[in-house]
Design a protein around this motif. Sequence first.
Motif, mmCIF file in Angstrom:
data_model
loop_
_atom_site.group_PDB
_atom_site.id
_atom_site.type_symbol
_atom_site.label_atom_id
_atom_site.label_comp_id
_atom_site.label_asym_id
_atom_site.label_seq_id
_atom_site.Cartn_x
_atom_site.Cartn_y
_atom_site.Cartn_z
ATOM 1 N N VAL A 122 -0.359 -5.620 0.239
ATOM 2 C CA VAL A 122 -1.837 -5.584 -0.271
ATOM 3 C C VAL A 122 -1.976 -7.125 -0.626
ATOM 4 O O VAL A 122 -1.412 -7.666 -1.365
ATOM 5 N N VAL B 35 -5.737 0.692 -3.754
ATOM 6 C CA VAL B 35 -5.905 1.014 -2.554
ATOM 7 C C VAL B 35 -6.735 2.451 -2.725
ATOM 8 O O VAL B 35 -6.400 3.172 -3.522
ATOM 9 N N ALA C 263 0.777 -1.287 0.067
ATOM 10 C CA ALA C 263 0.090 -0.044 0.108
ATOM 11 C C ALA C 263 1.011 1.310 -0.072
ATOM 12 O O ALA C 263 1.929 1.302 0.637
#
Lengths: 618, 618
Positions: free
Chosen positions: A92, A99, A57
């Motif tokens: 992730v 995201v 992320a």
Amino acid sequence: MVRRYLEVRSLQESLKILTTGFVCSASKVQVPLISSVGRVTAEPIFARYSVPEVHLAAMDGIAVVSAETEGASEQRPVMLEHAVRVNTGNIVPPEYDAVIMIEDVNVEGDQFRIRRAVPPWQHIRPAGEDIGETEMAIPSYHRIRPGDLGALAAYGITHVNVLTVKIGLIPTGSELVPHGTAPAPGQVVESNTVMAEAMLGTLGASCTRYPMVRDDPETIKKAVREAVEENDLVIVSAGSSAGTRDFTAEVIRELGEVLVHGIAIKPGKPAIIGRVDGKPVIGMPGYPLSALTILREIVIPFLDTCGLPVPLTGVVDGCLTVPVAKEVGTDEFILCAVGRIGDRFVVSPLSRGAGVQMSAVRSNAVLMVPSVTEGFEAGQEVRVTLSVSRAEAESSLLITGSHDPVLDHLADILSRQGIRLHSTHVGSMGGILAIRKNECHAAPMHLLAKDGQYNIPFLKKYLPGEEIILVCVAEREQGIVSREEIHLNDLPRYRFVNRQKGSGTRMLLDYELKRAGIDPADIRGYNREVTTHLAVALAVKTGEAEAGMCVYSAARALGLPFVPVGTERYEIAIRREHLDDPRVRALIRAISSPEFKADLIRLGGYYTKETGVQRRLP
Amino acid sequence: MVRRYLEVRSLQESLKILTTGFVCSASKVQVPLISSVGRVTAEPIFARYSVPEVHLAAMDGIAVVSAETEGASEQRPVMLEHAVRVNTGNIVPPEYDAVIMIEDVNVEGDQFRIRRAVPPWQHIRPAGEDIGETEMAIPSYHRIRPGDLGALAAYGITHVNVLTVKIGLIPTGSELVPHGTAPAPGQVVESNTVMAEAMLGTLGASCTRYPMVRDDPETIKKAVREAVEENDLVIVSAGSSAGTRDFTAEVIRELGEVLVHGIAIKPGKPAIIGRVDGKPVIGMPGYPLSALTILREIVIPFLDTCGLPVPLTGVVDGCLTVPVAKEVGTDEFILCAVGRIGDRFVVSPLSRGAGVQMSAVRSNAVLMVPSVTEGFEAGQEVRVTLSVSRAEAESSLLITGSHDPVLDHLADILSRQGIRLHSTHVGSMGGILAIRKNECHAAPMHLLAKDGQYNIPFLKKYLPGEEIILVCVAEREQGIVSREEIHLNDLPRYRFVNRQKGSGTRMLLDYELKRAGIDPADIRGYNREVTTHLAVALAVKTGEAEAGMCVYSAARALGLPFVPVGTERYEIAIRREHLDDPRVRALIRAISSPEFKADLIRLGGYYTKETGVQRRLP
């Protein structure tokens, strides 16, 4: 018995003999990454793993399946059930492909309401974004920079194989004392191998300084044999000439072969290139600037051909301030102070004495005058190689004219602002000439005219109509320095040391001698010239002369009596067009600073009432 | 909970708060002269004694009284009775004032016959010739160079007082593993304090890296308290943002005061300036390039104002290759590769991702896009600050176009010759555009035309009439990389990762898909683009995709199966006008070198029959 060089070789021939006659290649050595800055990679460095290794992320928010966000808008928010909270840097999970920033999400229990569709891979740092596993991060022969270290550490590199050449340094000479011992008169501190280690070590060479050996062939031979065994290259410092106490050539000849004795360069002619057990042995002359030249022009290029690369140096073209004459047949290397005056570079050669190490300290460039020429004329455009960055060369403030020890204190104040003051001592009249040719930023002077005025009558005469600013440094006392309080009227009874023609001090002396009715021809040593106040005081202290004329601070520095003769106005002349130059502005500020006034008072013999006062011409 | 920055400050405001809000001045530390290279003098260095201290012979010969040589000539030689034999460097006894070279003397027992009169002081190095006792050798704030060391050693200097600032570096983050440990997925090597220590240490700061602390306010607080006590400045690495797991601001607030949280620069916005016990505490963001920017733009200028001077950097003006867009209100710093094409500099921006440390490794300059602008246009002249010497920037070879891993191997070969290859991956069509705008030295490409020809039809179309040379790098195999030997015809059944539009690989794929009668719309992930072969292979390896198209060497590097699709001609296009450029000549030589061919064969998937073959246009 007079011994001669076998045959003097050109620099080019000598380098060719060195680079083609030896198989010397830099070796690999492993160093911790942390201490690898400035070293040169021996091989490419590859990333050990990908960075990042998985998708991460790039924002604090929620990981989502982008397809599930389709159609979301302010009017029609979408409630996501398959999203998961992630912070910046979190993995992730594989089922998600985007995201959404937390600021754009309404968190409602386990569910997330969003108001905008997102494309795949939004706010995700994909695996390998920075670098992929096995990818080359840095090639061979790369000098590692501080900024490279973070990347290499992140890529899993803990040690680096870097290049080195092992160099043995043997200082020879019965007159040497080790660095750190105060030399008795006639002794010399062994400094050349200290300089060699610093210069070659900075490039990545591994230098060993062997113990000093006296001028004895057998002892030198033993040292060379040992050093050759332990190193890739051996440098024997001093004893390389052809005098009766120079044994380096003889030693190399007995252990192996002398390939070159005498290179047609100046300084540095008495150099030797020899071979012992297949390895190069360099005889480096003892004069410090000869040694410096041999290191820079022979040893360092050789290291480069061995595969230990040398950082590129910049060159600039500039206007030569003074003529440079030399004999044909020798490549001469002259250390210079280079600065930018207006829109051109100016090249000011420094003392060419091979023993004057201060020329190395003061220089920021080197001028090569090729073998085939008899020199260059003043005003000629010449190309010089910089020994500092171009930005630093451009920060030089060039001051040319009359000397005073307080110029060093101005240099010290300016140095704090990143400005490097280069001062050339050519006397007040030389300074006026430099201003006329626009070859300096500022010219210090103290020229007494017949009407009792200082400087302005001379500027009017030699620079008619020019716009000049005069900034007063101080009013200062000049007087007779001696070991027994000698007065001006007594000078004909003593051995004198004078300043050079065109210097204000010499003109003040002549003025005062005339007033006193003394004929210069009656003064022994009137023609013995030196170029600084301290040199005058020093000649008196060492007994070379019994009296001289200088400023009080110089006499005081050496603890000598001083009999005042007169007070004069020591001013700095600046072309008006340079007043906006930041270096010139800093100079004027420095002269008026309380710090500088405190320096003047501490040094003694300066009156600060006029310090910083400006006068304008015309 | 979403936390925000208190108030985002401009870079200028932040620097002012830092430089006016703290009394931080560099302290003195004594180091041995030998290890002082690169350090900055804390005070002027004065010569301990004169060099030489007494008059010395500058030649081997005899010391004479010059007056006694008067009238000597070839016809009327003079026999000297009061002369004495001296060698170079010997003391000239006080009663003598000149030296005659031994070659010009007839030695007859104790007497010497000479044939020429000599002036006083001939061949004598007067006392103080190099430097006088008490004279300033080096001012304060001077960064000691290797060439200064010889002089300082000779002047009796064994230790030097240099400047330093004590800096404590605290790495924070629960995801960190120490440098030297392989990170598990989601873990990160703690590299930012390694980089900070290298960057700041090079300037003369004394850095202490404290143990890593996890994301826990109490632990961080304890570490900050300890570091503040022991240092002049503390840098807390990471945790400086406003997220839920960012504790730096909270910790500083509890121990003291947060002066700035959020600086309007990019990368580096989430920075903090705080005060604890009167000392500055900097919160440095965790993204490596954000950290680098804060170090370069905030910490280093602050050290300069503390009195630890920073070396001057050069600037050049160059032509921007691509547009740079940004939001108004933020000063953005973009790392660039700068090189000289013909007579102008070209500025090629690198990846702006704050996690892409390779941009730091690849860059040689920084472009600042000021807060008030929305960016710069392609072709605009911009000023960049160099992070290398100008000479090194001028040695850059700029390559723009299609990517292949073998470019790194060419970079490695060229690096040995001091040439730094900067390659920008914009695909083959991007390379043609760069050639058209004359913004690169060479453009690698592999563009298959409908007639089956490579590259030439495209060059003819887009660069009509231009004189271009094509040098073949290799014929190379492209194919499908996967984890289970997927064939082209099976692609619609798998998740795909594609190359960017305009890349030759994408065009080859489209060509082959069309031949096979496959509609790209049927391939999932067709629109997922990455820009290098290795990135394709990596996406497959990490499971992001199940198949992609790349060269064999990329698949092999990651140990993945590869199913060949076609062989293509990978060539480098060069404008004919650059053929005389030494960097371009070196590139062409490197391509034809046996070493490079060996690399191609070792990497696999390259056919070298055509390697080095040139084709000309028109």
